[in-house]
Scaffold this active site. Structure first.
Site, short mmCIF file in Angstrom:
data_model
loop_
_atom_site.label_atom_id
_atom_site.label_comp_id
_atom_site.label_asym_id
_atom_site.label_seq_id
_atom_site.Cartn_x
_atom_site.Cartn_y
_atom_site.Cartn_z
N PHE A 182 2.45 9.64 3.81
CA PHE A 182 2.65 9.43 5.24
C PHE A 182 3.04 7.99 5.56
O PHE A 182 3.56 7.72 6.64
CB PHE A 182 1.40 9.83 6.04
CG PHE A 182 0.15 9.09 5.66
CD1 PHE A 182 -0.11 7.83 6.16
CD2 PHE A 182 -0.77 9.66 4.80
CE1 PHE A 182 -1.26 7.15 5.81
CE2 PHE A 182 -1.93 9.00 4.44
CZ PHE A 182 -2.17 7.73 4.95
N ASP A 183 2.84 7.07 4.64
CA ASP A 183 3.23 5.68 4.89
C ASP A 183 3.21 4.93 3.56
O ASP A 183 2.36 5.19 2.71
CB ASP A 183 2.28 5.02 5.88
CG ASP A 183 2.82 3.70 6.42
OD1 ASP A 183 4.02 3.41 6.22
OD2 ASP A 183 2.05 2.96 7.07
N ILE B 117 -8.20 0.45 9.94
CA ILE B 117 -9.24 1.47 9.92
C ILE B 117 -10.48 0.96 9.19
O ILE B 117 -10.41 0.06 8.36
CB ILE B 117 -8.72 2.78 9.28
CG1 ILE B 117 -8.28 2.55 7.83
CG2 ILE B 117 -7.63 3.40 10.12
CD1 ILE B 117 -7.89 3.83 7.10
N PHE C 91 -5.39 5.94 -0.35
CA PHE C 91 -4.53 4.77 -0.32
C PHE C 91 -4.57 4.04 -1.66
O PHE C 91 -5.66 3.80 -2.21
CB PHE C 91 -4.99 3.76 0.75
CG PHE C 91 -4.82 4.21 2.16
CD1 PHE C 91 -3.62 4.02 2.83
CD2 PHE C 91 -5.87 4.79 2.85
CE1 PHE C 91 -3.46 4.40 4.15
CE2 PHE C 91 -5.73 5.18 4.16
CZ PHE C 91 -4.53 4.99 4.82
N TYR D 143 0.83 -1.20 0.00
CA TYR D 143 0.00 0.00 0.00
C TYR D 143 0.87 1.26 0.00
O TYR D 143 2.05 1.23 0.35
CB TYR D 143 -0.92 0.02 1.22
CG TYR D 143 -0.18 0.14 2.53
CD1 TYR D 143 0.07 1.39 3.11
CD2 TYR D 143 0.27 -0.99 3.21
CE1 TYR D 143 0.76 1.49 4.32
CE2 TYR D 143 0.95 -0.90 4.40
CZ TYR D 143 1.20 0.34 4.95
OH TYR D 143 1.89 0.44 6.14
N TYR E 66 -8.87 7.94 10.79
CA TYR E 66 -8.42 8.17 12.16
C TYR E 66 -9.21 9.26 12.87
O TYR E 66 -8.86 9.68 13.97
CB TYR E 66 -6.93 8.50 12.16
CG TYR E 66 -6.09 7.35 11.66
CD1 TYR E 66 -5.80 6.27 12.49
CD2 TYR E 66 -5.63 7.32 10.35
CE1 TYR E 66 -5.05 5.19 12.04
CE2 TYR E 66 -4.87 6.24 9.88
CZ TYR E 66 -4.59 5.19 10.73
OH TYR E 66 -3.86 4.12 10.27
#
Length: 204
Positions: A135-136, A153, A196, A125, A179
């Site tokens: 962010f990731d 999530i 994502f 991902y 979140y």
């Protein structure tokens, strides 16, 4: 030539680095490093404090209230930006909107099994904010992630159960399914809408 020549000097400098990193991670407007140094020196030397403790506590309370107010204002802006982004994104023909508000588009369709809520999956991902900030990313780490479908999530839990293994989808996740009002660390502010790219590699 370095001015930190002895082990004691180097270790002392290291303590300063650690404290500086902590201050940088939690700054407030008007933070004065000279005042920080003076407070450190007085405490270390055992000297009388030049600002009374009640004054310090009152200053902390005032600054904390200002920080909280600023965060609430920023959160309102982020929430509004997320709503506007999703409203516009939903107009695109390739985007599907579910009853929960989750949006997705199918990039590739796999032919494997679909996971269920208590399945464990292996995925790659890449996650970004709506401004494009990453962010990731498991791709950047070069290592897929493994986790239970019901351990992530809400937006992911919903989407994964619709994806056959081998599929790649792009998810647009409203903050209620991500979140929420808490955010996640420094990278994901409260009320953030997230994007994502999710590749379901295997159902384990």
């Amino acid at each position: 030539m370095s001015q930190f020549n002895t082990d004691a000097d180097k270790a002392s400098y290291g303590i300063g680095l650690q404290m500086g990193e902590q201050l940088k991670a939690n700054p407030f407007e008007g933070l004065n490093l000279n005042s920080v140094f003076e407070g450190m020196k007085d405490a270390y030397a055992g000297d009388s404090f030049r600002v009374e403790i009640p004054e310090i506590q009152a200053a902390f309370e005032k600054i904390n209230a200002e920080i909280q107010q600023r965060r609430e204002e920023e959160a309102k802006v982020l929430a509004a930006e997320g709503v506007a982004f999703l409203e516009e994104n939903a107009k695109r023909a390739e985007v599907t909107v579910t009853e929960s508000g989750l949006q997705y588009e199918v990039v590739e369709t796999g032919e494997g099994d679909k996971p269920v809520e208590d399945s464990k999956v292996r995925v790659h991902y890449h996650g970004t904010l709506i401004n494009g900030t990453t962010f990731d990313s498991s791709y950047e780490r070069g290592q897929p992630a493994e986790f239970p479908v019901n351990g992530v999530i809400k937006g992911w839990t919903e989407a994964l159960q619709m994806m056959p293994a081998g599929s790649k989808w792009r998810l647009y996740v409203p903050h209620e399914l991500a979140y929420g009002e808490r955010g996640a660390g420094a990278a994901i502010a409260p009320f953030s809408t997230l994007i994502f790219d999710v590749e379901l590699l295997d159902v384990l």
